[in-house]
Design an enzyme around this catalytic site. Structure first.
Site, PDB file in Angstrom:
ATOM      1  N   GLU A   1     -10.198 -18.852  39.565  1.00 58.96           N
ATOM      2  CA  GLU A   1     -11.418 -18.354  40.220  1.00 58.96           C
ATOM      3  C   GLU A   1     -12.705 -18.490  39.405  1.00 58.96           C
ATOM      4  O   GLU A   1     -13.296 -17.483  39.013  1.00 58.96           O
ATOM      5  CB  GLU A   1     -11.208 -16.883  40.613  1.00 58.96           C
ATOM      6  CG  GLU A   1     -10.012 -16.683  41.508  1.00 58.96           C
ATOM      7  CD  GLU A   1      -9.832 -15.221  41.935  1.00 58.96           C
ATOM      8  OE1 GLU A   1     -10.615 -14.367  41.513  1.00 58.96           O
ATOM      9  OE2 GLU A   1      -8.897 -14.959  42.704  1.00 58.96           O
TER      10      GLU A   1
ATOM     11  N   ASN B   1      -6.883 -22.804  40.014  1.00 60.39           N
ATOM     12  CA  ASN B   1      -6.474 -21.995  41.171  1.00 60.39           C
ATOM     13  C   ASN B   1      -7.662 -21.194  41.710  1.00 60.39           C
ATOM     14  O   ASN B   1      -8.410 -20.599  40.943  1.00 60.39           O
ATOM     15  CB  ASN B   1      -5.371 -21.025  40.695  1.00 60.39           C
ATOM     16  CG  ASN B   1      -4.693 -20.266  41.809  1.00 60.39           C
ATOM     17  OD1 ASN B   1      -4.250 -20.862  42.787  1.00 60.39           O
ATOM     18  ND2 ASN B   1      -4.584 -18.952  41.665  1.00 60.39           N
TER      19      ASN B   1
ATOM     20  N   HIS C   1      -5.403 -16.464  50.678  1.00 63.35           N
ATOM     21  CA  HIS C   1      -5.491 -15.070  51.142  1.00 63.35           C
ATOM     22  C   HIS C   1      -6.322 -15.140  52.425  1.00 63.35           C
ATOM     23  O   HIS C   1      -7.549 -15.247  52.368  1.00 63.35           O
ATOM     24  CB  HIS C   1      -6.194 -14.188  50.111  1.00 63.35           C
ATOM     25  CG  HIS C   1      -5.411 -14.013  48.852  1.00 63.35           C
ATOM     26  ND1 HIS C   1      -4.253 -13.262  48.805  1.00 63.35           N
ATOM     27  CD2 HIS C   1      -5.593 -14.500  47.600  1.00 63.35           C
ATOM     28  CE1 HIS C   1      -3.769 -13.279  47.576  1.00 63.35           C
ATOM     29  NE2 HIS C   1      -4.559 -14.028  46.822  1.00 63.35           N
TER      30      HIS C   1
ATOM     31  N   GLU D   1      -0.917 -18.174  46.880  1.00 60.56           N
ATOM     32  CA  GLU D   1      -0.934 -16.705  47.026  1.00 60.56           C
ATOM     33  C   GLU D   1      -1.044 -16.272  48.482  1.00 60.56           C
ATOM     34  O   GLU D   1      -1.727 -15.303  48.811  1.00 60.56           O
ATOM     35  CB  GLU D   1      -2.120 -16.109  46.231  1.00 60.56           C
ATOM     36  CG  GLU D   1      -2.197 -16.592  44.794  1.00 60.56           C
ATOM     37  CD  GLU D   1      -3.246 -15.894  43.949  1.00 60.56           C
ATOM     38  OE1 GLU D   1      -3.868 -14.933  44.434  1.00 60.56           O
ATOM     39  OE2 GLU D   1      -3.426 -16.311  42.796  1.00 60.56           O
TER      40      GLU D   1
ATOM     41  N   ASP E   1      -1.218 -14.699  51.943  1.00 56.80           N
ATOM     42  CA  ASP E   1      -0.947 -13.496  52.723  1.00 56.80           C
ATOM     43  C   ASP E   1      -1.987 -13.442  53.837  1.00 56.80           C
ATOM     44  O   ASP E   1      -3.019 -14.117  53.775  1.00 56.80           O
ATOM     45  CB  ASP E   1      -0.902 -12.190  51.889  1.00 56.80           C
ATOM     46  CG  ASP E   1      -2.102 -11.968  50.992  1.00 56.80           C
ATOM     47  OD1 ASP E   1      -3.169 -12.562  51.241  1.00 56.80           O
ATOM     48  OD2 ASP E   1      -1.982 -11.176  50.029  1.00 56.80           O
TER      49      ASP E   1
END
Ligand code: XIL
Length: 354
Positions: free
Chosen positions: A153, A201, A237, A267, A269
């Site tokens: 990030e 990432n 996400h 990741e 979700d």
């Protein structure tokens, strides 16, 4: 006679495949293995002693990643102290169940220990600390962790570099030099463990947008100049159920893999709207959620360079989403609080079965 019947019944039960009745078909893991796809979940080793947690994880996934325990805030309680114990437990679980371990992460603006975040270091000191950290952690897990999120990030939504302790506040001596500090971290990482795959990432980088453009430009520049990078992690996400932001995922993935990079969905979700009571606002959201998982997984399996599909946890019982959204969203993962598979799980299994 009754005894005999009972014994027969017991034998019948014992012969049933393990797991719940819902998972008598092949697991995600079995299907992913056939496709040579990595299917993973972020984990907390503190939960390995909970039987359904460990059983579900080992049955459904062939890869794990530490949700927190390999971050600075987990692994480095003091400047002169590394705490490898919990990360080692993740590795031990993976070895016991023949799973791969993905490492997360070596440089991030968040989840840093207070001694680092609130300390006053010069750029020279920070540079030394970061090199030492990357080297020590990667050497400890060399041969055990096959891929690392070296940098996590770094970009803002507009594609500019995010101010951070590592970049410019005060930074490691490369402030105002764009992605030079990211490059430095990747160079140290390659030197520390030449066999590990090195990833950048980030989140909100699924579709084509200013942020994913910035990631792409950095990756292209790194490849052109021989800066060691092997892949890009797309966190996934997902907040919007309408899929508007992610509809160009395939195009984004394609431009990255065209550079010769791997892509991992790292990741995933999909947080759903909750009532104050914690109940779902709309039951139909479970099906919308399933379609989003189906979409992302389909793009991944159709792109040869997409080598891994990971979710951020796997049971709604332990997802970070309710805490992060102060209870506004939740039920973001493949299994419910009781480890029963949800529509999203079935959608994912259908994609992998094709
Ligand atoms: C989150 C964890 O899930 C939380 O438990 C922790 O408090 C904060 O970090 N992007 C990332 C992950 O790269 O490391 C974050 O994990 C979620 C967002």
């Amino acid at each position: 006679m009754l005894m005999r019947f009972r014994r027969l019944f017991l034998v019948f039960i014992l012969l049933l495949p393990t797991g719940t009745g819902n998972t008598l078909a092949q697991s995600l893991r079995e299907q992913a293995d056939k496709r040579k796809l990595l299917i993973g979940a972020a984990v907390n080793p503190g939960r390995f002693s909970e039987a359904p947690y460990a059983e579900t994880l080992a049955r459904e996934f062939n890869m794990v990643e530490a949700e927190n325990v390999m971050k600075w805030g987990g692994i480095r309680p003091a400047q002169d102290k590394f705490n490898f114990g919990p990360g080692d437990q993740v590795v031990a679980f993976a070895v016991a169940h023949k799973m791969k371990v993905r490492g997360h992460c070596l440089l991030w603006s968040e989840y840093n220990p207070a001694w680092l975040a609130k300390g006053s270091f010069t750029p020279e000191q920070l540079s030394k600390l970061l090199e030492e950290h990357i080297t020590t952690v990667m050497k400890h897990y060399s041969g055990k962790v096959f891929a690392w999120d070296v940098v996590n990030e770094s970009f803002l939504a507009n594609g500019k570099i995010e101010p951070s302790i590592w970049y410019d506040s005060p930074g490691i001596g490369l402030a105002e030099k764009g992605t030079a500090y990211v490059e430095q971290a990747f160079r140290w990482a390659r030197a520390a463990d030449p066999k590990a795959l090195l990833f950048y990432n980030d989140y909100d980088t699924e579709g084509l947008n200013p942020k994913s453009d910035a990631v792409y430009e950095m990756a292209k520049d790194f490849k052109k100049r021989g800066v060691p990078i092997d892949g890009v992690g797309i966190q996934a996400h997902i907040i919007d159920l309408d899929m508007a932001g992610i509809s160009s995922l395939a195009a984004n993935m394609k431009r990255l893999t065209a550079l010769g990079l791997q892509v991992h969905i790292t990741e995933m979700d999909v947080g759903l709207r909750l009532e104050k009571t914690g109940a779902l606002m709309d039951q139909a959201d479970l099906d919308r959620q399933a379609e989003i998982y189906r979409f992302v997984a389909t793009v991944c399996v159709q792109e040869p360079g997409c080598a891994a599909f990971m979710t951020w946890g796997f049971t709604d019982k332990y997802s970070w989403i309710p805490g992060y959204t102060k209870g506004a969203k939740g039920k973001a993962l493949l299994f419910d609080q009781a480890y029963a598979p949800k529509p999203a799980y079935r959608a994912l299994r259908e994609v992998l079965a094709r």
